[in-house]
Design a protein around this motif. Structure first.
Motif, short mmCIF file in Angstrom:
data_model
loop_
_atom_site.label_atom_id
_atom_site.label_comp_id
_atom_site.label_asym_id
_atom_site.label_seq_id
_atom_site.Cartn_x
_atom_site.Cartn_y
_atom_site.Cartn_z
N VAL A 221 0.73 -1.15 -0.03
CA VAL A 221 0.03 0.18 -0.08
C VAL A 221 0.94 1.25 0.04
CG1 VAL A 221 -1.71 1.27 1.25
CG2 VAL A 221 -1.91 -1.16 0.95
N ARG A 222 1.81 1.17 0.85
CA ARG A 222 2.83 2.34 0.92
C ARG A 222 3.44 2.47 -0.54
NH1 ARG A 222 4.09 -0.01 5.96
NH2 ARG A 222 6.12 -0.82 5.02
N ASP A 223 3.99 1.52 -1.05
CA ASP A 223 4.79 1.66 -2.37
C ASP A 223 3.79 2.07 -3.59
OD1 ASP A 223 6.96 0.59 -0.93
OD2 ASP A 223 6.94 -1.48 -1.75
N THR A 224 2.66 1.49 -3.35
CA THR A 224 1.56 2.00 -4.41
C THR A 224 1.20 3.34 -4.26
OG1 THR A 224 -0.12 0.89 -3.31
CG2 THR A 224 0.70 -0.46 -5.24
N THR A 225 1.03 3.72 -3.00
CA THR A 225 0.69 5.08 -2.87
C THR A 225 1.52 6.03 -3.20
OG1 THR A 225 -0.46 4.65 -0.92
CG2 THR A 225 0.02 6.85 -0.96
N GLU A 226 2.85 5.64 -3.04
CA GLU A 226 4.27 6.51 -3.43
C GLU A 226 4.15 6.50 -4.97
OE1 GLU A 226 7.16 9.22 -3.49
OE2 GLU A 226 5.65 8.59 -1.86
N SER A 227 3.94 5.33 -5.50
CA SER A 227 4.00 5.44 -7.17
C SER A 227 2.56 6.18 -7.55
CB SER A 227 3.74 3.92 -7.58
OG SER A 227 3.53 3.87 -8.85
#
Length: 484
Positions: A221-227
């Motif tokens: 979730v954090r990675d996709t939010t940043e992406s």
């Protein structure tokens, strides 16, 4: 009336079990509804391998919610079923989703008690599964436990256990272990001291939960939010650059097209133009308009539309517009000019399609010479009546190599009004109903209003009022009024 409560079970216990059953049923229904939402997020574009940042972010959030609901369901099941019986594996419950019913599903949560006086250690069967340890090998003592942790987590474990046993502080934190099979797991321990009658610590009792999948999903979730944030920032940056480039290339036209090298003469042009962005998309397209005096005293009028959106489209539009200006200044006739533009697009490293309309107007004679490449014809308004000029031959730019473009001429009179526009000015045919007029038909219907306007600027304002709220694509319009 006889009681429905069995004699060997207190009423409070039955009521509590009924409440838990109700909560479990609610959790299962919510889990099923969430599965439908998750499936919708995954199938948004129908191509999971090529999904965008937004779809990946949605899928990760749905997976995280599913993980948490599955955990809640298992915990409610354990509350309903009571403490585990030593040596009996925990049952696989119906609240577990398909991904939790495999070999790693049992033992997601286990318990342990370390007795300080007898050095006895008791582990629930689930805890052996969590640690990947055979029950025959026995549970780990508090002295052995830190060796299973990653070095960065060992200090925390020793301090937390010491604070619990010496100062009576509860244990609440996460640590990582490496199992005998090499798999790393993230565990959460929640524990508290068990005191004897004198208030001294007798043992440490703890519940250990495997949160590995949950933490992996949270990281996703954090990675996709940043992406997603990066993608949005990139889109905003591209949009800003496209707007700045377009504004630099397409300055707002309003007022007379001046001929500084000689005195004003009959037949001069009053020119105004306007770019109308799409009302359904924030992307900038490749539409352009232009008007300029040429060295021989004639005037160049042009509009066009390059396929695509964003910086690529606006930079390509700037290249084409620069080519149009250069060739017109060099005296290239409109039809030949279109052939050169077609070759320019056809030979480009990244081929594209475009439409264009180029007019050359001689104010001394009133002669208009023009050519087009797959573009709507100029509209001529005279005494409040409008008509589309007969089109010469011309295919889309970049559609085929070696295309030949024809030319046509028209004599303009003082007071005539010439309207050039791109096809994005109006909605696509049928988009707003079966009787939707084309852009050309709607422009021609404006004839009486345009005939009453005193300046080209007023004419452009009328066009903007007519087309300002219904476009699904960007467009532009250029109005040239012949002076008397």
């Amino acid at each position: 009336m006889p009681s429905h409560v069995p004699a060997d079970r207190p009423a409070a216990e039955v009521a509590e079990r009924g409440t838990l059953d109700s909560l479990i049923s609610q959790a299962r229904r919510l889990r099923g509804s969430l599965d439908a939402v998750r499936q919708g997020a995954v199938d948004t574009d129908g191509q999971p391998d090529g999904e965008g940042a937004r779809q990946r972010w949605q899928r990760a959030l749905c997976s995280l919610a599913v993980q948490q609901l599955d955990d809640v369901g298992r915990q409610l099941d354990q509350l309903r079923d009571g403490p585990p019986t030593p040596g009996v594996p925990a049952a696989r419950t119906a609240s577990q989703g398909p991904s939790q019913r495999g070999a790693a599903a049992p033992g997601r949560t286990g318990s342990a008690e370390w007795n300080l006086r007898t050095d006895e250690v008791q582990w629930s069967p689930e805890l052996f599964v969590i640690f990947g340890r055979e029950p025959a090998d026995g549970p780990l003592s508090l002295d052995e436990l830190p060796a299973w942790l990653l070095p960065d987590d060992q200090v925390w474990m020793m301090e937390a256990v010491t604070d619990c046993l010496v100062d009576g502080k509860p244990v609440d934190g996460e640590f990582r272990i490496v199992r005998p099979d090499g798999d790393m797991r993230t565990l959460h321990m929640s524990g508290e001291p068990v005191l004897d009658g004198d208030g001294c610590t007798l043992s440490l009792w703890a519940v250990v939960r495997d949160v590995s999948a949950l933490r992996r999903t949270e990281k996703e979730v954090r990675d996709t939010t940043e992406s997603l944030r990066h993608e949005q920032h990139a889109a905003e940056t591209e949009h800003r650059l496209a707007v700045e480039l377009q504004e630099a290339v397409l300055p707002p036209w309003q007022g007379p097209l001046r001929f500084p090298h000689r005195e004003p003469a009959t037949g001069g042009l009053d020119v105004a133009a306007h770019y109308l962005p799409s009302v359904t998309s924030a992307l900038i397209g490749g539409d352009w308009y232009d008007a300029m005096e040429l060295p021989d005293g004639s005037a160049l009028l042009s509009v066009g539309d390059l396929t695509g959106h964003g910086v690529a489209a606006t930079s390509g539009m700037a290249m084409l517009l620069g080519a149009v200006r250069g060739m017109a200044v060099a005296g290239v006739a409109p039809g030949v000019l279109m052939g050169h533009l077609n070759h320019l697009l056809d030979a480009a490293a990244q081929p594209a399609l475009g439409s264009a309309l180029c007019c050359r107007y001689e104010p001394r004679t009133g002669l208009l010479t023009w050519a087009q490449a797959g573009h709507p014809a100029p509209l001529l308004f005279r005494e409040g009546l409008g008509r589309a000029l007969p089109q010469p031959d011309g295919v889309l730019l970049g559609a085929t190599s070696g295309a030949v473009y024809g030319q046509r001429t028209e004599h303009l009179r003082p007071g005539d009004l010439l309207v050039l526009h791109t096809d994005g000015l109006a909605p696509r045919a049928g988009h707003f109903g079966p009787e939707q007029q084309s852009g050309t038909e709607r422009l021609l219907a404006l004839g009486p209003r345009l005939g009453m306007a005193r300046t080209a600027r007023e004419c452009v304002r009328i066009v903007v009022e007519e087309f300002g709220t219904e476009r699904e694509d960007d467009g532009c319009a250029l109005v040239a009024r012949v002076g008397g």
